[in-house]
Design a protein around this motif. Structure first.
Motif, mmCIF file in Angstrom:
data_model
loop_
_atom_site.group_PDB
_atom_site.id
_atom_site.type_symbol
_atom_site.label_atom_id
_atom_site.label_comp_id
_atom_site.label_asym_id
_atom_site.label_seq_id
_atom_site.Cartn_x
_atom_site.Cartn_y
_atom_site.Cartn_z
ATOM 1 N N LYS A 1 0.097 -12.579 -17.480
ATOM 2 C CA LYS A 1 -0.211 -12.553 -16.345
ATOM 3 C C LYS A 1 0.896 -11.600 -15.205
ATOM 4 N N ALA A 2 1.432 -13.263 -16.332
ATOM 5 C CA ALA A 2 2.744 -13.510 -15.112
ATOM 6 C C ALA A 2 3.691 -11.762 -15.480
ATOM 7 N N GLN A 3 3.984 -11.357 -16.496
ATOM 8 C CA GLN A 3 3.953 -10.246 -16.086
ATOM 9 C C GLN A 3 3.878 -8.565 -15.568
ATOM 10 N N TYR A 4 2.781 -9.231 -15.751
ATOM 11 C CA TYR A 4 1.938 -8.020 -14.656
ATOM 12 C C TYR A 4 1.480 -8.329 -12.853
ATOM 13 N N ALA A 5 1.785 -10.040 -12.576
ATOM 14 C CA ALA A 5 2.418 -9.927 -11.820
ATOM 15 C C ALA A 5 3.227 -9.368 -11.256
ATOM 16 N N ASP A 6 4.441 -9.310 -11.655
ATOM 17 C CA ASP A 6 5.787 -8.176 -11.478
ATOM 18 C C ASP A 6 5.672 -7.243 -11.239
ATOM 19 N N LEU A 7 5.170 -6.032 -12.536
ATOM 20 C CA LEU A 7 4.841 -5.270 -12.459
ATOM 21 C C LEU A 7 4.076 -4.975 -11.636
ATOM 22 N N LEU A 8 3.015 -5.453 -11.265
ATOM 23 C CA LEU A 8 1.824 -4.218 -10.656
ATOM 24 C C LEU A 8 2.558 -5.129 -8.909
ATOM 25 N N SER A 9 2.831 -6.162 -8.004
ATOM 26 C CA SER A 9 3.443 -6.179 -7.446
ATOM 27 C C SER A 9 5.032 -5.364 -6.555
ATOM 28 N N ASP A 10 5.627 -5.107 -8.144
ATOM 29 C CA ASP A 10 6.584 -4.134 -7.555
ATOM 30 C C ASP A 10 6.273 -2.739 -7.488
ATOM 31 N N ALA A 11 4.999 -2.382 -8.307
ATOM 32 C CA ALA A 11 4.764 -0.922 -7.931
ATOM 33 C C ALA A 11 3.973 -1.239 -6.026
ATOM 34 N N LEU A 12 3.688 -2.031 -5.077
ATOM 35 C CA LEU A 12 2.852 -2.104 -4.405
ATOM 36 C C LEU A 12 3.949 -1.599 -3.340
ATOM 37 N N PRO A 13 3.148 -0.809 -2.291
ATOM 38 C CA PRO A 13 3.220 0.389 -1.258
ATOM 39 C C PRO A 13 3.684 -1.283 -0.164
ATOM 40 N N PRO A 14 4.636 -1.533 0.820
ATOM 41 C CA PRO A 14 4.618 -2.746 1.335
ATOM 42 C C PRO A 14 3.409 -2.253 2.063
ATOM 43 N N ALA A 15 2.440 -1.264 2.705
ATOM 44 C CA ALA A 15 1.509 -1.287 3.531
ATOM 45 C C ALA A 15 0.208 -1.432 2.512
ATOM 46 N N ARG A 16 0.179 -1.448 1.596
ATOM 47 C CA ARG A 16 -0.945 -1.940 0.511
ATOM 48 C C ARG A 16 -0.766 -3.257 -0.004
ATOM 49 N N GLU B 1 6.963 -13.980 -5.171
ATOM 50 C CA GLU B 1 7.854 -13.804 -4.522
ATOM 51 C C GLU B 1 8.239 -12.286 -4.575
ATOM 52 N N ALA B 2 7.652 -11.828 -5.683
ATOM 53 C CA ALA B 2 7.610 -9.574 -5.820
ATOM 54 C C ALA B 2 7.524 -9.303 -4.470
ATOM 55 N N VAL B 3 6.118 -9.645 -4.176
ATOM 56 C CA VAL B 3 6.013 -8.786 -2.442
ATOM 57 C C VAL B 3 7.131 -9.443 -1.743
ATOM 58 N N ALA B 4 7.295 -10.654 -1.325
ATOM 59 C CA ALA B 4 8.242 -10.528 -0.707
ATOM 60 C C ALA B 4 9.295 -10.337 -0.651
ATOM 61 N N ARG B 5 10.147 -9.908 -1.056
ATOM 62 C CA ARG B 5 11.424 -9.316 -2.003
ATOM 63 C C ARG B 5 10.821 -7.683 -1.541
ATOM 64 N N ARG B 6 10.208 -7.585 -1.911
ATOM 65 C CA ARG B 6 9.964 -5.596 -1.819
ATOM 66 C C ARG B 6 9.613 -5.468 -0.435
ATOM 67 N N GLY B 7 9.066 -6.353 0.187
ATOM 68 C CA GLY B 7 9.243 -6.136 2.674
ATOM 69 C C GLY B 7 10.433 -6.554 3.064
ATOM 70 N N GLY B 8 11.049 -7.135 1.942
ATOM 71 C CA GLY B 8 12.343 -7.682 3.025
ATOM 72 C C GLY B 8 12.419 -8.942 3.530
ATOM 73 N N ARG B 9 11.674 -9.338 3.158
ATOM 74 C CA ARG B 9 11.187 -11.074 3.772
ATOM 75 C C ARG B 9 11.623 -11.827 2.616
ATOM 76 N N SER B 10 12.119 -12.403 2.933
ATOM 77 C CA SER B 10 13.724 -14.167 2.969
ATOM 78 C C SER B 10 12.706 -15.073 2.622
#
Length: 195
Positions: free
Chosen positions: A168-183, A31-40
């Motif tokens: 694990k859940a906390q870092y799933a959010d944190l690491l996903s939010d830190a990902l640039p869309p290209a990575r 969900e975090a990666v989708a949100r960061r990438g503007g993906r609904s």
């Protein structure tokens, strides 16, 4: 949450597509990666199964013999047999290859999702995330433990993320939010492209 509660909550979903993931941290990362990438993810329910061994119950509920939803999923390479057998029992094909699993929407993580996120970000960036979360002193103590001293930094980070309940859940959010869309890790990228 036990399997019965999870199935009960899932049974009321009206989503056209159901993405089956092992646990809550996988759901949060997707969900975090989708949100960061503007993906609904409208019309998509990301459903944690409480472990891969429960996949058969969820395929029975949501698959062609159940609610008939479009299915996809994310799994660890070590659990591929469970996914393959579950999909076969659900009537989605016999002796499916990894490529056939992917074509059905079931994407494999090389080791697991945390490993994928660490590799995508790189260990230096993950350490920065750990520091920003206020966990760097705890991580440094963890690194000094005899069992950790000789392990590579990526392996230490991976283990640290899984050591405390909720981390694990906390870092799933944190690491996903830190990902640039290209990575975005390939498994997540392929899964989102499939939806």
């Amino acid at each position: 949450m036990d399997l019965r509660t999870s199935l009960h909550r899932a049974a009321g979903l009206q989503a056209r597509t159901v993405v089956l993931v092992e646990g809550g941290s996988d759901r949060r990362a997707l969900e975090a990666v989708a949100r960061r990438g503007g993906r609904s993810l409208d019309g998509v329910a990301v459903v944690p199964m409480g472990g891969i061994t429960n996949i058969g119950h969820f395929l029975d509920l949501f698959g062609p013999r159940g609610l008939g939803r479009s299915l996809a999923g994310l799994y660890d390479v070590a659990e591929e047999g469970y996914v393959r057998r579950g999909l076969e029992r659900a009537g989605l094909g016999p002796a499916l290859s990894r490529e056939q699993l992917a074509a059905l929407g079931f994407q494999v993580c090389v080791a697991d999702l945390e490993d994928e996120l660490i590799r995508a970000l790189g260990v230096a960036a993950v350490e920065q995330v750990v520091e920003a979360a206020g966990d760097l002193p705890s991580f440094r103590r963890f690194q000094r433990q005899p069992a950790q001293r000789e392990r590579p930094l990526a392996a230490q980070l991976h283990r640290f993320i899984g050591t405390r309940s909720g981390r694990k859940a906390q870092y799933a959010d944190l690491l996903s939010d830190a990902l640039p869309p290209a990575r975005v890790p390939p498994a997540l990228d392929r899964l989102l492209a499939h939806l």
